[in-house]
Design an enzyme around this catalytic site. Structure first.
Site, short mmCIF file in Angstrom:
data_model
loop_
_atom_site.label_atom_id
_atom_site.label_comp_id
_atom_site.label_asym_id
_atom_site.label_seq_id
_atom_site.Cartn_x
_atom_site.Cartn_y
_atom_site.Cartn_z
N ASN A 111 -11.57 -2.14 4.85
CA ASN A 111 -12.82 -2.87 5.12
C ASN A 111 -12.62 -3.89 6.24
O ASN A 111 -11.51 -4.42 6.42
CB ASN A 111 -13.27 -3.56 3.83
CG ASN A 111 -14.62 -4.23 3.98
OD1 ASN A 111 -14.72 -5.42 4.25
ND2 ASN A 111 -15.68 -3.46 3.84
C1 LIG Z 1 -13.33 -1.74 0.01
C2 LIG Z 1 -14.08 -3.00 0.31
N1 LIG Z 1 -13.41 -4.15 0.45
C3 LIG Z 1 -14.04 -5.31 0.70
C4 LIG Z 1 -15.41 -5.38 0.83
C5 LIG Z 1 -16.06 -6.69 1.12
O1 LIG Z 1 -16.63 -7.18 -0.06
P1 LIG Z 1 -17.24 -8.65 -0.16
O2 LIG Z 1 -18.61 -8.57 0.41
O3 LIG Z 1 -17.23 -8.97 -1.62
O4 LIG Z 1 -16.37 -9.57 0.62
C6 LIG Z 1 -16.15 -4.21 0.69
C7 LIG Z 1 -17.61 -4.23 0.82
O5 LIG Z 1 -18.30 -3.30 0.58
C8 LIG Z 1 -15.48 -3.00 0.43
O6 LIG Z 1 -16.14 -1.84 0.32
#
Ligand SMILES: Cc1ncc(COP(=O)(O)O)c(C=O)c1O
Length: 510
Positions: free
Chosen positions: A192
């Site tokens: 991400n």
């Molecule tokens: C695998 C993954 N990691 C991190 C995130 C980021 O999440 P957050 O908005 O809670 O920071 C996402 C968001 O969809 C995600 O899919």
């Protein structure tokens, strides 16, 4: 506003929310407003005199709701789910009612202690290794962060500080700034955006290693990168693996990654923001392989587990490594029970000082739905995604891009990327369902995610009929363009696909 008015306003607001959620299918999932719509509707200054709550609630319906993208609609299929549920909404309301900021035990003992309790409940529910529980003998434990991004940043910063301390000890000849300039971290090119951002915020480069054809990062790729970096004098600090990547919900190979991290004394963090809930399901037990060897992990209850944003669970194998890295105290923060093992000072486990009473909505949700209700919800999403996957497979105009994973189906109309783009544009213009695109190795595709709080089989049929009928219309339009005089020489791949599909339709009807 006095308590009497608050009671009236609050009850009307609860009715408003219940009506909104009950009738959410009546609204198009995407709003129809243009940029600046609200700024133009509202006065440029706050009212000098108080206005009645009835007027305000009326305006929420009149000017705010039209600018809402309906994330809780069963026609929302973009990103990953952002959960909510009635008990969780009540939990938020009660937490606001108490109006506390629980940065230390004395600031509201219930805030700290309930968090300890629900994080251990959750660790057991997800079948996590025992050392992640507060109740275990060791220094492990769980904490609720606001978002996965915060959890990842906390892990990256703590790993960085630990690496600096240990490198200073083993290399006294090197200055701290020289050490800091050599630090490096790793993740996959499928991780991400928040992972890359954590590197920017931590002033430490993160190498995004190639995950390859199957989107999976493995130990051998990490090992090669670490060997290269060490040969160049760099200091490997942390690897952030993903269980459930944002693009295709792929699972990095935690077992081989953990072996490499142990060999080179590199911190291993697992970002399981979406997929982590599936650790609770016996049929997904493979996902938990290797978790006994990771240093930290995070999972968003606000994605897959019916607790509304913000609520990101994070577990640490050795919480002291985080608390020691972030412990900056002041005399006014001290209290006489400080340092007792049952009452962690969670302010040292996170970035802000203040803490929301998030454990309350988690506790209320867990109690009123039960473990069974939570598992049923996740299984329902998975079953609905399977239903969608079958519809894709049965239509020869489409292809799957990656295996379905949990509630995500990655697929595309066969042919050029342009068809995917145009199909998505049509769907967005019609606003009946909402999906987003992703890309891998030059191929664009659509991500269909089951998101709603109470989606059902007919919602999936509705989405599919929208998608396939829009592709039919797109193909018709393209074949008309291609038939125009002057365009014949320009018979595109699109047109060939249309012909192929006309043939297959004929075959079907024969
Ligand atoms: C695998 C993954 N990691 C991190 C995130 C980021 O999440 P957050 O908005 O809670 O920071 C996402 C968001 O969809 C995600 O899919």
């Amino acid at each position: 506003m006095d308590a009497k008015e608050f009671r009236e306003f609050g009850k009307a607001a609860v009715d408003f929310v219940a009506d909104y959620l009950e009738n959410i299918r009546d609204d198009e999932v995407l709003p129809s407003v243009e940029p600046g719509y609200l700024v133009n509707l509202l006065p440029s200054e706050m009212p000098e005199k108080p206005e009645s709550w009835k007027e305000v609630l009326g305006d929420i319906n009149r000017v705010i709701k039209p600018g809402i993208t309906h994330w809780q609609s069963p026609n929302m299929h973009a990103y990953y789910p952002t959960a909510t549920s009635y008990p969780s909404i009540v939990g938020e309301m009660l937490a606001s009612g108490f109006g506390i900021i629980g940065f230390s035990w004395i600031c509201s003992p219930a805030c700290t202690e309930l968090e300890v309790v629900v994080m251990d409940w959750l660790a057991k529910f997800l079948n996590l290794p025992e050392h992640f529980q507060h109740a275990s003998e060791g220094p492990g434990g769980g904490v609720i962060q606001g978002s996965a991004s915060e959890a990842v940043l906390v892990a990256v910063l703590a790993a960085r500080e630990q690496a600096v301390v240990s490198y200073k000890e083993s290399h006294p000849e090197m200055s701290e700034s020289e050490i800091r300039g050599r630090l490096v971290a790793y993740s996959s090119d499928q991780s991400n955006s928040c992972i890359e951002k954590s590197g920017v915020l931590a002033a430490m480069p993160i190498r995004l290693l190639p995950a390859g054809e199957d989107f999976v990062l493995r130990g051998e790729t990490l090992k090669q990168a670490i060997i290269e970096d060490k040969a160049a004098g760099r200091i490997p600090v942390i690897c952030i693996a993903t269980l459930g990547t944002t693009g295709t919900c792929a699972y990095d190979d935690i077992e081989t990654l953990s072996a490499v991290c142990e060999e080179f004394k590199v911190w291993l963090h697992v970002d399981a923001a979406y997929a982590g809930g599936a650790f609770a399901l016996e049929e997904c037990s493979d996902l938990r392989k290797g978790l006994d060897r990771v240093d930290s992990l995070n999972f968003n209850l606000h994605k897959f587990m019916l607790v509304n944003f913000d609520c990101s669970a994070m577990w640490l194998r050795d919480a002291n490594k985080v608390a020691d890295s972030f412990n900056v105290d002041r005399i006014y923060l001290k209290h006489k029970h400080e340092g007792q093992s049952q009452i962690p000072d969670f302010r040292h486990w996170q970035i802000p000082l203040g803490r929301r009473f998030r454990a309350l909505k988690v506790w209320i949700t867990f109690r009123t739905l039960g473990a069974e209700g939570l598992r049923n919800h996740m299984r329902k999403h998975i079953d609905l995604a399977k239903q969608f996957e079958q519809l894709v497979i049965a239509d020869s105009r489409f292809e799957m891009v990656a295996p379905r994973a949990l509630g995500l189906v990655c697929f595309r109309p066969k042919g050029a990327n342009e068809i995917t783009t145009q199909l998505l544009q049509r769907l967005m213009d019609r606003k009946k369902i909402y999906m987003v695109k992703a890309e891998h190795a030059g191929r664009q595709f659509l991500r269909f995610v089951v998101c709603g709080m109470d989606s059902n089989e007919s919602d999936i049929d509705f989405a599919w009929s929208e998608i396939e009928s829009q592709l039919t219309d797109l193909q018709k339009d393209q074949s008309l363009v291609a038939r125009k005089p002057g365009n014949m020489a320009d018979l595109t791949e699109h047109f060939q696909i249309h012909l192929t599909n006309e043939n297959s339709t004929q075959e079907k009807s024969q």
